[in-house]
Write an enzyme that holds these catalytic residues in place. Structure first.
Site, PDB file in Angstrom:
ATOM      1  N   GLU A 410       0.781  -1.246   0.000  1.00 12.04           N
ATOM      2  CA  GLU A 410       0.000   0.000   0.000  1.00 12.04           C
ATOM      3  C   GLU A 410       0.811   1.294   0.000  1.00 12.04           C
ATOM      4  O   GLU A 410       0.230   2.378   0.120  1.00 12.04           O
ATOM      5  CB  GLU A 410      -1.015   0.012   1.158  1.00 12.04           C
ATOM      6  CG  GLU A 410      -2.055  -1.099   1.014  1.00 12.04           C
ATOM      7  CD  GLU A 410      -3.210  -1.030   2.000  1.00 12.04           C
ATOM      8  OE1 GLU A 410      -3.097  -0.338   3.015  1.00 12.04           O
ATOM      9  OE2 GLU A 410      -4.244  -1.673   1.724  1.00 12.04           O
TER      10      GLU A 410
HETATM   11  C1  BMA Z   1      -4.828  -3.196   4.586  1.00 13.28           C
HETATM   12  C2  BMA Z   1      -3.721  -4.081   5.021  1.00 13.28           C
HETATM   13  C3  BMA Z   1      -3.392  -3.916   6.456  1.00 13.28           C
HETATM   14  C4  BMA Z   1      -4.616  -3.688   7.267  1.00 13.28           C
HETATM   15  C5  BMA Z   1      -5.853  -4.078   6.537  1.00 13.28           C
HETATM   16  C6  BMA Z   1      -7.106  -3.841   7.299  1.00 13.28           C
HETATM   17  O1  BMA Z   1      -4.483  -1.876   4.626  1.00 13.28           O
HETATM   18  O2  BMA Z   1      -2.637  -3.930   4.170  1.00 13.28           O
HETATM   19  O3  BMA Z   1      -2.487  -2.871   6.625  1.00 13.28           O
HETATM   20  O4  BMA Z   1      -4.521  -4.354   8.445  1.00 13.28           O
HETATM   21  O5  BMA Z   1      -5.938  -3.397   5.335  1.00 13.28           O
HETATM   22  O6  BMA Z   1      -7.325  -2.477   7.524  1.00 13.28           O
END
Ligand code: BMA
Length: 798
Positions: A410
């Site tokens: 991300e």
């Molecule tokens: C995404 C993942 C994690 C997180 C999840 C739930 O952003 O990459 O970083 O725990 O969603 O929010």
């Protein structure tokens, strides 16, 4: 021959004036727990009580003796968490700042008091932050300034438990002349020929320099040798017609021992052994009329990826045993999952993880360890990142299960979308790692394996990093703001993350929150819910479908678990039925690292949520679905098996009391590895009206479609009989047989209500009047009908 002494015994942890017995591998928290000096951080709000542990410096000590007839003795640490100074009799051997690397020190002929002093991770991180400048992070912690498991600092499913210690084995290696320092097997298959190109790096002692040695490699009955005078050599093994390694469900998982030996004349010096497999893998990123695809192709077969995201299975990762890895990954395999994505806020897992994946046919998508923040590219981090990437690429590349390297979680998205770009004002933020350093390292060391710069990533800056039409996509808007029906609004090319929360099993909650009067908002429940507005989202998710039960925790617990399963079903049924345009789903998340309400399918105590059972259905080779769509209700049939499916489907329009208003047989031909979507014939079937719903059946598969939310559907009060039948020859195991007299929707038996360790082989089932289901329950030593009845839930009229 090289001689190895494990240094697992004799360690002490200095605590005040005391020296506590220490386990190696292990960590400070585990040792303090073992000594009864801290409470279990997983229970209640103890996380706060133990917070001080992460803010203190800690020293481990041991007596080191290194007598040996060999020329060299190395002290090897497979993993130090994280900022450490290692001294021998007061003299500094070295300093470390990376949990994800191993370290080797020459201690030939030396002995005495060995000390490993750990500086608090935050202190080290803050010092680096001061030197390189502040950068954005989704969490208020300095995780991007230190090469340490990011979720150690807390996450939206994890507690803040800042660990320190020797988290992987420590040993002495005594050797003479030369040792095998590195082996890189590149495995390729061209036509029917397998080829293993083994690149070897040696380390030599001064006396061994230039001495001609023999290196041999063997695999699958093929053997080759070479004389080496320097420190590098390449051995090539050609294996005619090797049996191929396949992802589970597609074929077998033959594994072969690849052995490399080093000898000096007749004297063996060193040996190396791993299991490899023969297979090809690529990611097809061809542009087409829908955008840019992202399809895994293994041995030439294009796959819809049936994935789950994996987080560290324990916030104290040194506690994860090979048996636990195997158990957790077997749970994944049992749910018809074929890929596990090791997420970038965690760790490069232990060998045992990848060994189990090799054997189970679980493909592995491995993130490099960067998550949810802007990472400085200055020293000292840059050098650490490169060293860590090089080491872990080499360590993991023998595993056939590993199919893709991914640059980060991300961060490319965050840069573009989360306000980082202006805040960074030209500072480095990690792009140079994801688009420069890491792909270069992979291309150099592990050129047969695909690399993707990020998850999500659209392939280039020409498109938004999370553009569903290009490459990988994370779908979080739906959980955060909408009803799960929102998943049906788009067809991303590959959904690398999407998820829906639910609380863990009741027995898990009871263990974690002893004595608590459980309520959705009770103190312990809130402490074990780390997501922003997590309970608000859970409640709104339920309220869109059901009347939110006030003051009835058990019903709230059941309904949240139902909605989780239905939400993930809505996503996967829709996206799988759009194969090949959509080529994969990776559910967030398989597992937990402590007892918590989260997006997981298996809770922190290893108990299955109903979602786990649902995944088994959703990820089976053959899937039948009914989906609302613009063109009316669509029948979806997915056939991921290698044989065509002539599906003789029966669709009924029916009512809760079983009256059938219309019944239509449909024959649908689904080619091998294909999916078909076909609107239901409204002329023959009609449209489900007040009190009606649709049921489709084929080959033991069933799909139902209710045209209105549950709270608007006129459910009759559910009536069903429960009986318990012994299972011959199996102590502690019974069948709970439920026979429905009315429509019974989303019937669920929660086995942990029968006995904490009881298991059930079935999750949510919808029964029509007269139908029965047989639920196999294991681990229940005192079976009884009343208890079984009390452990069963289903949808009830509002
Ligand atoms: C995404 C993942 C994690 C997180 C999840 C739930 O952003 O990459 O970083 O725990 O969603 O929010």
């Amino acid at each position: 021959m090289k001689d190895v002494t494990e240094l697992s015994d004799g360690w002490g942890l200095c605590h005040g004036d005391e020296v506590l017995p220490a386990r190696v591998p292990g960590c400070v928290h585990a040792d303090l727990l073992g000594a009864g000096l801290i409470p279990d951080p997983f229970i209640g709000a103890n996380e706060h009580e133990v917070a001080w542990v992460g803010d203190r410096a800690w020293t481990y000590t041991a007596r080191l003796t290194t007598e040996s007839a060999h020329e060299r003795t190395d002290l090897v640490f497979d993993g130090l968490d994280t900022a450490a100074e290692i001294t021998l009799d007061g003299e500094v051997l070295g300093r470390t700042r990376n949990m994800h690397r191993s370290y080797r020190f020459d201690v030939t002929g030396r002995g005495g008091e060995l000390q490993v002093l750990f500086t608090p991770a935050r202190e080290e991180a803050e010092a680096v932050r001061k030197a390189v400048g502040d950068r954005p992070n989704v969490y208020p912690e300095p995780s991007q300034y230190i090469r340490k498991m990011a979720c150690s600092f807390g996450w939206d499913w994890g507690p803040t438990v800042v660990t320190a210690g020797m988290w992987r084995p420590v040993r002495l290696e005594h050797w003479s002349t030369a040792r095998i320092a590195q082996v890189r097997p590149a495995v390729t298959v061209v036509g029917t020929r397998g080829r293993v190109e083994v690149r070897l790096v040696l380390e030599r002692t001064a006396a061994g320099a230039g001495r001609p040695l023999t290196a041999r490699a063997s695999v699958a009955g093929v053997d080759t040798g070479i004389t080496v005078e320097g420190t590098e050599a390449t051995l090539v093994l050609d294996v005619p017609e090797p049996e191929l390694w396949w992802p589970r469900g597609q074929g077998g998982q033959p594994l072969h021992d690849l052995t490399v030996t080093l000898t000096d004349g007749d004297s063996p010096l060193d040996a190396w052994r791993r299991r490899i497999g023969f297979r090809t893998v690529e990611v097809d990123r061809t542009a087409d009329e829908h955008g840019t695809g992202f399809t895994l192709v293994v041995n030439g077969v294009r796959l819809f990826t049936r994935g789950v995201n994996w987080i560290p299975d324990d916030v104290l990762p040194s506690r994860i045993t090979p048996e636990r890895y195997r158990h957790r990954l077997s749970q994944a395999a049992d749910a018809n999952i074929d890929l596990v994505r090791v997420w970038g806020g965690g760790i490069y897992e232990d060998e045992a993880f990848y060994d189990a994946c090799d054997e189970l046919g679980l493909m592995v998508w491995q993130d490099f360890l960067f998550a949810c923040s802007a990472y400085p590219e200055e020293q000292p981090l840059r050098g650490e990142v490169e060293a860590e990437a090089r080491e872990n690429v080499v360590r993991l590349m023998p595993h056939p299960s590993l199919v893709v390297w991914n640059g980060n979680n991300e961060n490319l998205w965050g840069f573009r979308d989360w306000g980082w770009e202006p805040e960074l004002a030209g500072d480095s933020w990690g792009e140079g790692y994801y688009l420069g350093l890491l792909p270069r390292v992979v291309a150099e060391l592990d050129p047969t394996r695909p690399y993707t710069a990020g998850s999500p990533w659209s392939g280039s800056w020409d498109h938004h990093p999370n553009d569903p039409a290009h490459g990988t996509h994370h779908s979080w808007e739906v959980w955060n703001r909408r009803d799960f029906a929102g998943y049906r609004d788009s067809v991303p090319r590959f959904v690398a993350e999407f998820g829906w929360q639910a609380p863990p099993a009741l027995a898990t909650l009871r263990r974690a929150l002893p004595g608590e009067d459980l309520a959705p908002g009770s103190p312990g429940m809130l402490h074990h819910q780390k997501a922003e507005d997590g309970n608000g989202k859970l409640n709104r998710g339920v309220a869109r479908h059901f009347a939110l039960p006030e003051g009835d925790f058990d019903r709230w617990h059941y309904l949240t678990q139902v909605v989780q399963a239905r939400a993930i079903a809505a996503g996967i049924e829709h996206w799988r039925s759009h194969w090949p345009r959509c080529a994969g789903t990776i559910v967030w998340q398989l597992n937990d690292c402590w007892p918590v309400s989260s997006w997981s399918a298996v809770d922190g105590d290893g108990r299955l949520k109903p979602l786990h059972h649902e995944l088994r259905r959703l990820y089976a080779d053959r899937l039948l679905t009914l989906q609302p769509a613009a063109e009316g209700v669509v029948l979806g049939l997915v056939n991921q098996s290698a044989t065509p499916w002539r599906a003789e489907v029966t669709v009924r329009r029916t009512t809760a009391d079983g009256a059938v208003s219309a019944r239509v047989p449909l024959t649908v031909e689904v080619a091998a590895r294909d999916a078909v979507r076909t609107p239901l014939p409204v002329d023959a079937l009609g449209v489900a009206g007040e009190g009606e719903f649709l049921v489709a059946d084929v080959d033991g598969l069933r799909a139902v479609h209710f045209p209105v939310p549950d709270r608007e559907f006129p459910y009759p009060p559910p009536r069903f009989d429960v009986r318990v039948e012994p299972v011959a020859g199996a102590a502690d195991t019974v069948d709970v047989v439920v026979t429905a007299q009315t429509l019974v929707r989303d019937l669920l038996l929660q086995p942990d209500r029968l006995a904490p360790d009881a298991t059930a082989d079935t999750g949510l089932v919808t029964l029509l009047p007269g139908e029965e289901t047989r639920i196999r329950v294991g681990g229940w030593s005192e079976p009884g009908t009343a208890a079984a009845r009390a452990a069963v839930f289903c949808v009830e009229p509002t």
